[in-house]
Design a protein around this motif. Structure first.
Motif, PDB file in Angstrom:
ATOM      1  N   PHE C 174       0.833  -1.204   0.000  1.00 58.81           N
ATOM      2  CA  PHE C 174       0.000   0.000   0.000  1.00 58.81           C
ATOM      3  C   PHE C 174       0.869   1.255   0.000  1.00 58.81           C
ATOM      4  O   PHE C 174       1.615   1.509   0.923  1.00 58.81           O
ATOM      5  CB  PHE C 174      -0.898   0.001   1.237  1.00 58.81           C
ATOM      6  CG  PHE C 174      -1.755   1.213   1.316  1.00 58.81           C
ATOM      7  CD1 PHE C 174      -1.486   2.207   2.231  1.00 58.81           C
ATOM      8  CD2 PHE C 174      -2.811   1.388   0.447  1.00 58.81           C
ATOM      9  CE1 PHE C 174      -2.269   3.350   2.303  1.00 58.81           C
ATOM     10  CE2 PHE C 174      -3.594   2.516   0.501  1.00 58.81           C
ATOM     11  CZ  PHE C 174      -3.319   3.495   1.431  1.00 58.81           C
ATOM     12  N   THR C 175       0.773   2.019  -1.069  1.00 54.59           N
ATOM     13  CA  THR C 175       1.494   3.289  -1.111  1.00 54.59           C
ATOM     14  C   THR C 175       0.525   4.373  -1.527  1.00 54.59           C
ATOM     15  O   THR C 175      -0.457   4.112  -2.211  1.00 54.59           O
ATOM     16  CB  THR C 175       2.629   3.257  -2.148  1.00 54.59           C
ATOM     17  OG1 THR C 175       2.175   2.529  -3.283  1.00 54.59           O
ATOM     18  CG2 THR C 175       3.872   2.637  -1.596  1.00 54.59           C
ATOM     19  N   LEU C 176       0.839   5.578  -1.122  1.00 57.27           N
ATOM     20  CA  LEU C 176       0.002   6.710  -1.530  1.00 57.27           C
ATOM     21  C   LEU C 176       0.425   7.154  -2.916  1.00 57.27           C
ATOM     22  O   LEU C 176       1.532   7.606  -3.115  1.00 57.27           O
ATOM     23  CB  LEU C 176       0.207   7.881  -0.559  1.00 57.27           C
ATOM     24  CG  LEU C 176      -0.256   7.665   0.862  1.00 57.27           C
ATOM     25  CD1 LEU C 176       0.329   8.750   1.746  1.00 57.27           C
ATOM     26  CD2 LEU C 176      -1.762   7.704   0.943  1.00 57.27           C
ATOM     27  N   PRO C 178      -0.366   9.857  -5.357  1.00 57.96           N
ATOM     28  CA  PRO C 178      -1.171  11.046  -5.664  1.00 57.96           C
ATOM     29  C   PRO C 178      -1.675  11.064  -7.092  1.00 57.96           C
ATOM     30  O   PRO C 178      -2.760  11.565  -7.359  1.00 57.96           O
ATOM     31  CB  PRO C 178      -0.205  12.207  -5.399  1.00 57.96           C
ATOM     32  CG  PRO C 178       1.129  11.602  -5.266  1.00 57.96           C
ATOM     33  CD  PRO C 178       0.981  10.192  -4.904  1.00 57.96           C
ATOM     34  N   PHE C 182      -5.568  11.665  -8.212  1.00 58.98           N
ATOM     35  CA  PHE C 182      -6.098  12.611  -9.200  1.00 58.98           C
ATOM     36  C   PHE C 182      -6.893  11.881 -10.258  1.00 58.98           C
ATOM     37  O   PHE C 182      -7.977  12.309 -10.669  1.00 58.98           O
ATOM     38  CB  PHE C 182      -4.947  13.360  -9.886  1.00 58.98           C
ATOM     39  CG  PHE C 182      -4.342  14.426  -9.053  1.00 58.98           C
ATOM     40  CD1 PHE C 182      -3.460  15.328  -9.600  1.00 58.98           C
ATOM     41  CD2 PHE C 182      -4.636  14.538  -7.718  1.00 58.98           C
ATOM     42  CE1 PHE C 182      -2.891  16.319  -8.829  1.00 58.98           C
ATOM     43  CE2 PHE C 182      -4.059  15.511  -6.936  1.00 58.98           C
ATOM     44  CZ  PHE C 182      -3.184  16.412  -7.509  1.00 58.98           C
ATOM     45  N   LEU C 310       0.973  13.492 -15.477  1.00 62.79           N
ATOM     46  CA  LEU C 310       2.227  14.242 -15.426  1.00 62.79           C
ATOM     47  C   LEU C 310       2.924  14.056 -14.084  1.00 62.79           C
ATOM     48  O   LEU C 310       4.144  13.937 -14.020  1.00 62.79           O
ATOM     49  CB  LEU C 310       1.956  15.727 -15.664  1.00 62.79           C
ATOM     50  CG  LEU C 310       1.615  16.106 -17.091  1.00 62.79           C
ATOM     51  CD1 LEU C 310       1.249  17.567 -17.160  1.00 62.79           C
ATOM     52  CD2 LEU C 310       2.777  15.820 -18.000  1.00 62.79           C
ATOM     53  N   ILE C 311       2.128  14.041 -13.024  1.00 64.00           N
ATOM     54  CA  ILE C 311       2.736  13.868 -11.706  1.00 64.00           C
ATOM     55  C   ILE C 311       3.394  12.498 -11.608  1.00 64.00           C
ATOM     56  O   ILE C 311       4.485  12.348 -11.056  1.00 64.00           O
ATOM     57  CB  ILE C 311       1.694  14.065 -10.598  1.00 64.00           C
ATOM     58  CG1 ILE C 311       1.325  15.529 -10.527  1.00 64.00           C
ATOM     59  CG2 ILE C 311       2.215  13.587  -9.269  1.00 64.00           C
ATOM     60  CD1 ILE C 311       0.369  15.838  -9.443  1.00 64.00           C
ATOM     61  N   LEU C 314       6.626  12.632 -13.403  1.00 62.48           N
ATOM     62  CA  LEU C 314       7.685  13.380 -12.734  1.00 62.48           C
ATOM     63  C   LEU C 314       8.136  12.709 -11.451  1.00 62.48           C
ATOM     64  O   LEU C 314       9.320  12.533 -11.197  1.00 62.48           O
ATOM     65  CB  LEU C 314       7.187  14.792 -12.415  1.00 62.48           C
ATOM     66  CG  LEU C 314       8.255  15.620 -11.734  1.00 62.48           C
ATOM     67  CD1 LEU C 314       9.312  16.008 -12.711  1.00 62.48           C
ATOM     68  CD2 LEU C 314       7.657  16.858 -11.110  1.00 62.48           C
ATOM     69  N   LEU C 315       7.151  12.351 -10.619  1.00 62.76           N
ATOM     70  CA  LEU C 315       7.518  11.891  -9.285  1.00 62.76           C
ATOM     71  C   LEU C 315       7.656  10.382  -9.198  1.00 62.76           C
ATOM     72  O   LEU C 315       8.213   9.871  -8.256  1.00 62.76           O
ATOM     73  CB  LEU C 315       6.443  12.323  -8.279  1.00 62.76           C
ATOM     74  CG  LEU C 315       6.336  13.801  -8.029  1.00 62.76           C
ATOM     75  CD1 LEU C 315       5.217  14.065  -7.051  1.00 62.76           C
ATOM     76  CD2 LEU C 315       7.623  14.331  -7.462  1.00 62.76           C
ATOM     77  N   GLY C 316       7.043   9.690 -10.154  1.00 60.87           N
ATOM     78  CA  GLY C 316       7.064   8.234 -10.048  1.00 60.87           C
ATOM     79  C   GLY C 316       6.139   7.729  -8.970  1.00 60.87           C
ATOM     80  O   GLY C 316       6.314   6.642  -8.450  1.00 60.87           O
ATOM     81  N   ALA C 317       5.127   8.533  -8.621  1.00 60.78           N
ATOM     82  CA  ALA C 317       4.231   8.116  -7.546  1.00 60.78           C
ATOM     83  C   ALA C 317       2.805   8.482  -7.872  1.00 60.78           C
ATOM     84  O   ALA C 317       2.513   9.618  -8.110  1.00 60.78           O
ATOM     85  CB  ALA C 317       4.609   8.792  -6.247  1.00 60.78           C
TER      86      ALA C 317
END
Lengths: 220, 483, 317
Positions: C174-176, C178, C182, C310-311, C314-317
């Protein structure tokens, strides 16, 4: 990924969302609320980074950011709006959906710009540098597309938020004395602007910036 | 060692006094006195640096070398002479009812704080504090530009605030990137932003980051220098504020911003080894000279015309710094000096002329020689000086710049010459019309202070004919530092 | 993968489950809405009764109705049933799994929509064309948004097969994410638009000024109308199932694992019930938007989906 890294990502994503929400807002009061939200996210992000890396000066930064950007500045702005009796509706130069599309393109541009820079940074949060640059560009877009003075100022302050976020994500924040100086500048700037708004309103009876486009080249 | 706190502390103390007593009749004299004290401190500092060389303060936060100390003296000097001019000028303005007593307190207090921020920019060793002080310099002058509360001045102040604010934000980003690069080499903490440390390790700084940083820094600080296309705020802000403020903005603040750009250029040159920074500066400088010269001919307001002239000359100085090399840098430093002195002298005469005739529109100002020969001839001589007529100092610096351009970048020289010629023609024609002819001017309640005008012009004349050896050596040392 | 009896049976189970339970889902949503609005609902099984009634009636067709008009209901039903079969909701690695591509899924929905619009315009009444135009307006905005929504899980799982996506997300710790958050919000907005729910369109209205979906089916009666109503219910259930599969797939059974199947079915029913209740809540607190606000609404959905993507990039999350 560790929990702190995930939280940093979440806060960064929320900051981007808030920046977009500011672009789409029509009411000035909600703009100020969103600005306070942004400040809170900034402070939270700073605190998480502080917890993650153990750099205690970031705790101080987070605290000062919280006081200044979540409490003091929005309060000053609220008082300004009440005393100026501003109408709620914000006019924009181009329609909101178009603004959003331009915003998306700016985000892509910002992410591209950030890639070579973030590869050189040595922080745990360097991935969020792209979001910081995107927030700066989006605030700049907001400044350009607004007709009234107060949203322009909020865009300006949001831009400064984005820069602060960039500093936190690329370099774990600037040296304390510099950060304090920057925050002092921001505070003084807002106070001066407050005085200035009254002058604007006295002279023009409105804060619509179209009155302030009279000094053009052709008049000499 | 205590000169630096003295130099910085005197304006602050003066500001504190003047915020309370600035509306008294004696306030203007206090203002002048405080500025004179600052000047004395600056000269003492200069003597120290000329004798002993550059030095860093104990805390490491302040740094003075030939480049900064010469600008410190220049700033203190012009600030002082402007206070001499400002006294009768503002008294006349008060008599005409354009300024209230309360605003005089604001004016005097902010004037001293503005001087303080400029000196802080010059004396600090910390690039972050340099940014803070630049932003502070903008903030202190915003309210001064809108002092008269006319719609035009408010618009000018708004544009000034927003455009310079946005520009300075770019510079902040550039500073962050600079810190990013330096952190790797110097470690985190305040030491990584000290210019002296950065200067020592500049070869090891990451080139890509520094080049991106420099772009942001030149766009940011370049906005304050008035480089085209970031110059939109300048004609309005310089034209709408009270004339003493126009004089210090044109004469001093532009120099300070250029100083910031040059300091960054030194670091970038050391890190990159390519002429990237220099080329960028040359490009902006050339563009500014050309655009300003052409816009200059279309102006009808006298202060706007001289504001465009400031853009032009700053563009020339930027171009010269961009070219690099001992001769061009020497010329650029000389140009900064003479431009500062001449432009402020010009604004002094302009201010009194405008006061006498009650208007700033050039077509309505006529016959200055008749009413007050000193003002009329002062304006004529000042204009000749700023347009680069020999034997004034501006001719010397422009000559050096153009000859260096011809030998190193031959394509630029004709462009510069044409632009300067266009500016010459339009300005000369205008000023001639104003100085000679029938007059409608009236007498003023307080007689103008003309000593500053002629003092400045005399110095400029001297610099054109003969540069004292210690001054030349001073410039050469500074030029060596810039590289 | 050779079709074994087990996989055939589980595929059949899934298809029948969704197809048969879809009207129950519609009834559940109505029930929740009634509870929230403090009135009494017509009962959970009412949609079944309606379907029975309609099947027993004669279908009345206009003189000039073409074959398109007569085939459209069957095509719609078929498409929806196919969509229902390939979305993995109780078990991954079903028989039809190779066909379960997110982009193909969007295509299936588009196919159904094309035929319903054509049929609406077929008879030549003004309401039909009106409905078709509005439907296409909403569709032209919601389809890109839906694709964008799908791209985020696609990037996370690095494959466009629904199977792989669900497997990856269900079995990673379980990971958040984002970006997924969205995408989830954007998906909900698209769901509301595509299924003709408030705030985009009122499923219960018959006022010509405000209807989109109802205008398309105005001319149908009898078994055709029954099929279309059933297909609508299946579409809603499938959308909810897609949402569950992409954003909350825990509890799903791996392919061929018989023991976990009852648990998976239980988890599915629970999640669908929650989704239905949430949908009813959203419908109750929102007001229907004016039709020209719909582009803004969907534009925002598109924007959120793109942001999520896009997020992630960029973030890989």
């Amino acid at each position: 990924m560790a929990l702190s890294a995930q939280l940093i990502n979440v806060f960064a994503a929320l900051m981007l969302l808030v920046a977009f929400a500011m672009l789409a807002q029509r009411r000035v009061r909600s703009l100020i609320d969103l600005f306070a939200c942004q400040g809170a996210l900034l402070a939270a992000n700073c605190a998480i980074v502080a917890w993650n890396t153990g750099l205690s000066h970031l705790y101080i930064s987070a605290f000062i950011t919280l006081i200044l950007k979540v409490l003091v500045l929005p309060y000053i702005l609220f008082r300004l709006i009440t005393r100026l009796n501003l109408k709620s509706d914000v006019e924009t130069l181009i329609k909101i959906p178009t603004t959003m599309l331009i915003g998306i393109m700016l985000v892509v541009f910002a992410f591209n710009l950030a890639i070579p820079i973030s590869q050189l940074a040595g922080t745990v949060t360097r991935g969020t540098l792209g979001i910081a640059i995107a927030v700066v560009l989006l605030s700049f877009l907001m400044m350009i597309t607004r007709r009234k003075a107060v949203p322009q100022v909020i865009g300006f302050l949001a831009m400064e938020n984005g820069l602060f976020f960039a500093a936190t994500s690329a370099t774990y924040g600037m040296p304390m004395v510099v950060e304090l100086g920057i925050l002092l500048d921001v505070l003084v700037g807002v106070l001066i602007l407050g005085i200035f708004f009254f002058q604007v309103r006295e002279a023009f009876d409105s804060l619509d910036l179209k009155h302030m486009e009279k000094l053009k080249e052709s008049d000499g | 060692m205590s000169t630096i706190p003295f130099i910085l502390g005197t304006p602050l103390a003066g500001a504190a006094i003047l915020f309370f007593y600035g509306d008294r009749f004696v306030a203007a004299r206090i203002n002048a006195l405080v500025s004179f004290a600052t000047l004395v401190g600056a000269v003492m500092l200069a003597v120290r640096v000329i004798d002993g060389g550059a030095f860093v303060s104990e805390s490491g936060n302040f740094f003075v070398d030939s480049l900064s100390v010469f600008l410190v003296v220049l700033t203190a000097f012009v600030a002082f002479t402007t206070t001499l001019f400002s006294r009768p000028y503002m008294l006349n303005e008060q008599a005409h009812g354009r300024v209230t007593a309360r605003r005089m307190r604001l004016y005097h207090g902010m004037y001293q704080i503005f001087t303080f921020t400029m000196l802080l920019v010059l004396l600090t060793n910390n690039i972050g504090i340099l940014w803070v002080a630049m932003e502070a310099a903008t903030l202190t002058t915003v309210l001064l530009v809108s002092l008269y509360r006319t719609p035009a001045s408010i618009e000018a102040a708004w544009k000034y605030f927003i455009l310079c604010g946005v520009g300075i934000a770019q510079a902040l980003f550039g500073t962050i990137l600079l810190y990013l690069a330096s952190e790797k080499v110097l470690g985190a903490g305040g030491g990584a932003l000290l210019w002296t440390q950065l200067d020592q390790v500049k070869g090891g700084l990451e080139p890509t980051v520094l080049s991106i940083a420099f772009v942001f820094l030149i766009v940011g600080y370049g906005t304050k220098v008035g480089l085209v296309p970031l110059h939109n705020w300048l004609p309005d802000a310089h034209a709408e504020g009270p004339t003493p403020i126009s004089a210090v903005l044109s004469g001093l603040l532009l120099n300070i911003a250029l100083y910031a750009v040059v300091r960054c250029k030194v670091l970038v040159d050391g890190a990159l080894g390519t002429p990237f920074a220099g080329n960028l500066m040359m490009g902006f400088g050339l563009l500014s000279v050309v655009i300003a010269a052409f816009f200059l001919s279309r102006q009808r307001d006298i202060k706007r015309m001289f504001a465009y002239s400031s853009i032009e000359h700053m563009g020339l100085a930027t171009f010269a710094f961009g070219m690099g090399g001992p001769v061009a840098t020497f010329a650029a430093l000389l140009h900064m000096t003479v431009h500062s002195l001449t432009k402020s002298a010009l604004f002094f005469t302009v201010g009194h002329a405008a006061q006498k005739t009650g208007t700033q529109v050039m077509d309505n100002i006529r016959g200055l020689v008749d009413t007050n020969p000193a003002i009329g001839w002062g304006m004529m001589l000042g204009t000749l000086a700023i347009l680069g007529m020999p034997p004034f100092g501006v001719f010397a610096s422009e000559f050096l710049i153009i000859t260096t351009a011809m030998s190193e970048h031959a394509w630029a020289a004709p462009i510069l010459l044409i632009a300067l010629a266009v500016a010459f023609a339009s300005m000369f024609k205008r000023v001639q019309g104003m100085v000679f002819g029938e007059t409608t001017a009236k007498r003023l309640p307080h007689s103008p202070a003309l000593i500053p005008v002629f003092l400045h012009l005399a110095i400029v004349l001297m610099l054109g004919i003969y540069i004292p050896p210690y001054l030349a050596e001073w410039y050469r040392q500074a030029a060596r530092l810039i590289g | 993968m050779l079709p074994t009896v087990a996989s055939f049976l589980s595929q059949l189970t899934q298809t029948l489950l969704v197809v048969l339970l879809a009207p129950l889902m519609a009834g559940w949503v109505n029930q929740c809405r009634a509870w929230l609005q403090n009135r009494s609902a017509p009962g959970l099984l009412q949609p079944y009764r309606v379907l029975m009634k309609l099947f027993n009636k004669d279908a009345v067709l206009a003189h000039n109705a073409s074959p398109v008009f007569r085939c459209a209901p069957y095509i719609q039903f078929g498409c929806m049933a196919l969509a229902a079969s390939i979305v993995p909701i109780i078990e991954t690695n079903l028989l039809f799994a190779p066909a379960a591509d997110v982009i193909a899924l969007v295509g299936i929905f588009a196919l159904a929509r094309v035929f319903s619009s054509l049929a609406a315009m077929d008879v030549g009444t003004s309401f039909g064309s009106l409905g078709a135009r509005r439907e296409m307006l909403v569709a032209s905005l919601s389809e890109p948004a839906l694709l964008m929504v799908f791209f985020t899980p696609l990037l996370i799982a690095k494959s466009s097969s629904l199977n792989t996506i669900v497997d990856t997300i269900a079995h990673s710790p379980f990971t958040l994410y984002p970006s997924l958050a969205f995408a989830a919000v954007a998906f909900v907005m698209v769901l509301l638009a595509e299924n003709a729910r408030i705030p985009v369109d009122n499923p219960a209205t018959h006022l010509e000024l405000t209807m989109i979906h109802e205008a398309l089916i105005l001319e149908y009666s009898g078994r055709h109308l029954a099929l279309i109503e059933w297909a609508t219910a299946i579409k809603l259930t499938t959308y909810c199932a897609i949402g569950i599969a992409l954003f909350a797939p825990w509890g799903i059974a791996a392919g061929g694992d018989w023991q976990l199947l009852p648990g998976a079915i239980g988890a599915l029913v629970l999640k669908l019930a929650l989704a239905g209740a949430a949908l009813a809540l959203v419908e109750t607190v929102s007001a229907k938007m004016r039709i020209f606000r719909a582009p803004e609404f969907l534009g925002m959905a598109f924007l959120l989906a793109v942001l999520g993507m896009l997020i992630y990039l960029l973030l890989g999350a």
